[in-house]
Design a protein around this motif. Sequence first.
Motif, PDB file in Angstrom:
ATOM      1  N   ARG A 125     -10.737   5.454  13.593  1.00 32.86           N
ATOM      2  CA  ARG A 125     -10.693   4.195  12.863  1.00 32.86           C
ATOM      3  C   ARG A 125      -9.380   3.471  13.165  1.00 32.86           C
ATOM      4  N   ALA A 126      -8.291   4.221  13.240  1.00 29.75           N
ATOM      5  CA  ALA A 126      -6.993   3.612  13.565  1.00 29.75           C
ATOM      6  C   ALA A 126      -7.019   2.971  14.953  1.00 29.75           C
ATOM      7  N   LYS A 127      -7.748   3.580  15.883  1.00 28.65           N
ATOM      8  CA  LYS A 127      -7.810   3.063  17.250  1.00 28.65           C
ATOM      9  C   LYS A 127      -8.603   1.758  17.348  1.00 28.65           C
ATOM     10  N   ILE A 128      -9.455   1.488  16.364  1.00 30.82           N
ATOM     11  CA  ILE A 128     -10.236   0.246  16.402  1.00 30.82           C
ATOM     12  C   ILE A 128      -9.300  -0.957  16.380  1.00 30.82           C
ATOM     13  N   TRP A 129      -8.371  -0.963  15.442  1.00 28.10           N
ATOM     14  CA  TRP A 129      -7.427  -2.075  15.362  1.00 28.10           C
ATOM     15  C   TRP A 129      -6.521  -2.102  16.591  1.00 28.10           C
ATOM     16  N   LEU A 130      -6.224  -0.931  17.130  1.00 30.12           N
ATOM     17  CA  LEU A 130      -5.373  -0.864  18.317  1.00 30.12           C
ATOM     18  C   LEU A 130      -6.068  -1.549  19.492  1.00 30.12           C
ATOM     19  N   ARG A 131      -7.367  -1.256  19.661  1.00 28.16           N
ATOM     20  CA  ARG A 131      -8.129  -1.872  20.751  1.00 28.16           C
ATOM     21  C   ARG A 131      -8.275  -3.376  20.553  1.00 28.16           C
ATOM     22  N   GLU A 132      -8.458  -3.781  19.304  1.00 28.66           N
ATOM     23  CA  GLU A 132      -8.690  -5.192  19.020  1.00 28.66           C
ATOM     24  C   GLU A 132      -7.388  -5.985  18.864  1.00 28.66           C
ATOM     25  N   LYS A 133      -6.254  -5.280  18.954  1.00 29.46           N
ATOM     26  CA  LYS A 133      -4.938  -5.923  18.880  1.00 29.46           C
ATOM     27  C   LYS A 133      -4.837  -6.836  17.660  1.00 29.46           C
ATOM     28  N   VAL A 134      -5.097  -6.251  16.507  1.00 34.18           N
ATOM     29  CA  VAL A 134      -5.108  -7.011  15.263  1.00 34.18           C
ATOM     30  C   VAL A 134      -3.711  -7.538  14.957  1.00 34.18           C
ATOM     31  N   PRO A 135      -3.530  -8.843  14.800  1.00 39.06           N
ATOM     32  CA  PRO A 135      -2.199  -9.399  14.513  1.00 39.06           C
ATOM     33  C   PRO A 135      -1.717  -8.989  13.129  1.00 39.06           C
ATOM     34  N   ARG A 147      -6.509  -5.880   4.660  1.00 37.53           N
ATOM     35  CA  ARG A 147      -5.356  -6.742   4.884  1.00 37.53           C
ATOM     36  C   ARG A 147      -4.587  -6.274   6.121  1.00 37.53           C
ATOM     37  N   GLN A 148      -4.074  -7.218   6.881  1.00 39.50           N
ATOM     38  CA  GLN A 148      -3.526  -6.916   8.192  1.00 39.50           C
ATOM     39  C   GLN A 148      -2.042  -6.555   8.153  1.00 39.50           C
ATOM     40  N   ASP A 149      -1.648  -5.705   7.180  1.00 39.35           N
ATOM     41  CA  ASP A 149      -0.276  -5.211   7.128  1.00 39.35           C
ATOM     42  C   ASP A 149      -0.299  -3.691   7.181  1.00 39.35           C
ATOM     43  N   CYS A 150       0.873  -3.065   7.055  1.00 38.62           N
ATOM     44  CA  CYS A 150       0.964  -1.614   7.287  1.00 38.62           C
ATOM     45  C   CYS A 150       0.124  -0.805   6.310  1.00 38.62           C
ATOM     46  N   SER A 151       0.167  -1.159   5.012  1.00 39.92           N
ATOM     47  CA  SER A 151      -0.598  -0.400   4.027  1.00 39.92           C
ATOM     48  C   SER A 151      -2.086  -0.728   4.087  1.00 39.92           C
ATOM     49  N   GLY A 152      -2.414  -1.958   4.484  1.00 45.12           N
ATOM     50  CA  GLY A 152      -3.813  -2.299   4.689  1.00 45.12           C
ATOM     51  C   GLY A 152      -4.401  -1.510   5.843  1.00 45.12           C
ATOM     52  N   TYR A 153      -3.575  -1.284   6.866  1.00 42.97           N
ATOM     53  CA  TYR A 153      -3.998  -0.495   8.042  1.00 42.97           C
ATOM     54  C   TYR A 153      -4.329   0.940   7.645  1.00 42.97           C
ATOM     55  N   VAL A 154      -3.476   1.566   6.835  1.00 44.92           N
ATOM     56  CA  VAL A 154      -3.741   2.926   6.364  1.00 44.92           C
ATOM     57  C   VAL A 154      -4.962   2.939   5.448  1.00 44.92           C
ATOM     58  N   SER A 155      -5.087   1.936   4.591  1.00 43.83           N
ATOM     59  CA  SER A 155      -6.263   1.848   3.718  1.00 43.83           C
ATOM     60  C   SER A 155      -7.535   1.810   4.551  1.00 43.83           C
ATOM     61  N   MET A 156      -7.488   1.076   5.673  1.00 39.89           N
ATOM     62  CA  MET A 156      -8.648   0.991   6.566  1.00 39.89           C
ATOM     63  C   MET A 156      -8.904   2.330   7.257  1.00 39.89           C
ATOM     64  N   ALA A 157      -7.861   2.954   7.799  1.00 40.90           N
ATOM     65  CA  ALA A 157      -8.030   4.212   8.524  1.00 40.90           C
ATOM     66  C   ALA A 157      -8.543   5.317   7.610  1.00 40.90           C
ATOM     67  N   TRP A 158      -8.071   5.355   6.390  1.00 37.45           N
ATOM     68  CA  TRP A 158      -8.549   6.350   5.425  1.00 37.45           C
ATOM     69  C   TRP A 158      -9.886   5.937   4.802  1.00 37.45           C
ATOM     70  N   GLY A 159     -10.296   4.697   4.998  1.00 31.93           N
ATOM     71  CA  GLY A 159     -11.564   4.234   4.441  1.00 31.93           C
ATOM     72  C   GLY A 159     -11.537   4.063   2.940  1.00 31.93           C
ATOM     73  N   LEU A 160     -10.408   3.619   2.386  1.00 31.41           N
ATOM     74  CA  LEU A 160     -10.287   3.446   0.936  1.00 31.41           C
ATOM     75  C   LEU A 160     -11.127   2.259   0.474  1.00 31.41           C
ATOM     76  N   PRO A 161     -11.513   2.253  -0.798  1.00 27.71           N
ATOM     77  CA  PRO A 161     -12.393   1.188  -1.296  1.00 27.71           C
ATOM     78  C   PRO A 161     -11.719  -0.173  -1.403  1.00 27.71           C
ATOM     79  N   GLY A 162     -10.392  -0.221  -1.317  1.00 25.47           N
ATOM     80  CA  GLY A 162      -9.669  -1.481  -1.390  1.00 25.47           C
ATOM     81  C   GLY A 162      -8.390  -1.413  -0.588  1.00 25.47           C
ATOM     82  N   ASN A 163      -7.614  -2.470  -0.638  1.00 22.54           N
ATOM     83  CA  ASN A 163      -6.323  -2.533   0.046  1.00 22.54           C
ATOM     84  C   ASN A 163      -5.228  -2.039  -0.888  1.00 22.54           C
ATOM     85  N   GLU A 164      -4.625  -0.921  -0.546  1.00 20.67           N
ATOM     86  CA  GLU A 164      -3.525  -0.399  -1.345  1.00 20.67           C
ATOM     87  C   GLU A 164      -2.198  -0.886  -0.765  1.00 20.67           C
ATOM     88  N   TRP A 165      -1.088  -0.498  -1.407  1.00 24.13           N
ATOM     89  CA  TRP A 165       0.231  -0.826  -0.884  1.00 24.13           C
ATOM     90  C   TRP A 165       1.077   0.433  -0.924  1.00 24.13           C
TER      91      TRP A 165
END
Length: 438
Positions: A125-135, A147-165
């Motif tokens: 999942r982390a590699k998806i954003w890497l391939r797509e070069k998410v700004p 959300r396209q910041d550091c904690s949003g990235y981890v929330s996405m990779a872990w598959g959390l139900p929302g954007n954490e910080w």
Amino acid sequence: MAVPVFEEYEPAADCPCPGCARRRRELALRPAVRAGGHPAAHGARRALVLVTAAGVVLGGGAAAGAAAPPAGPFHPAGHGTGDPDTGNPQGGAGGLHGRPHAGPTAGQVSTASLPRRTRADIINRAKIWLREKVPYSMEKYWTDGYRQDCSGYVSMAWGLPGNEWTGSLARYGTRIARDDLAPGDILLFHNPADPTKGSHVTIFGGWTDYRHTHYIAYEQSKPRTRKQPTPMAYWANSSRYIPYRYNGLVTEHTPSDGAPGGKASATAFPGGGHFGPGAHNAYVTRLGHLLVERGGGRFYASGPGPRWGDADRRATQAFQRAQGWRGSEANGLPGPHTWRLLVRGEGRDIAGGTSRSAAVPRYPGRGHFRPGRSNTYVEMLGRRLVKLGFGRHYTTGPSPRWGEADRRNVQDFQRAQGWRGGAADGHPGPETWRRLFR
């Protein structure tokens, strides 16, 4: 003499001075009133919106310049000092695509309520954003809703139900030792005194050297998602980065040397009937290897095997006592809790286990490490390589089936011993085995 009374300073909503602008931002960073925050915080957030609107109407006056928040939902954020080149701001908690999201209010989030993820799932999942070069952005959301910041990235990779910080991610994980880091874990620095100063989080992708001085970090940072070798734990504030393991983590690998049906879940407890006097199966072998890894090698005279014996009972009991258990909880028979700690690499090791020469398991022979072979020795070898920092070629972690990733990781270890040519061919011999497990 009368004691002076100090009242909390509440800034004017339209004052452009730096002091008021800063105070409005500090109040906006606090939790909402319904979450236990100060009532002034609500007013500050409202003031930020009003001031911004006024700035737009007036064509960008002084008030707008003093406290102009980003477009969309407000997120506690600021430029951190973690990376001397780019800085690492971090965002606040929120829902997917910016929708309202309550998130956790206190304590750890229960494992049962979390999506189940393997290490391979997280890294892929982390590699998806890497391939797509998410700004990088603290205000924008990618097409997946995160959300396209550091904690949003981890929330996405872990598959959390929302954007954490960075202030809430720890509630979804368990703190671990740095030496126990494995792909999919995170390194988190949250600055509670001032969350906008330096707070950041990275995803651990594996060690780059056996000394554990650098690791592959997947992170969302300016200008876009990146993957790069990073000093342990980060460029600055290194000592303040804390490793966490996702609470919904599951292990996907299974032993296949004689287990019922040819396979057995590496995480699920197989049942007490597989252990004890008279038991003879692959689960006993796997238990023995896991106990050896945790310091129980001194109990085995000839190495773990499929037939249950007194060595298995004593090693299991030693591990249970290392957790502080007594009585029936330390009877030498593995239960669900004992099994879970062993297969996940959690809990305390057996005291004094690593200093005993008998902790080196018996070398099983070269025939176990050939293309297509599948056995517990291969997985045991892989786990040891990862623990020593030679697991960078694994994309899904060690498994019982010998593959090219195993060979290349063994070759890295052999070259680290100063061996070259045929002595570093990636196939473990007796001396490679001895040095790995000594």
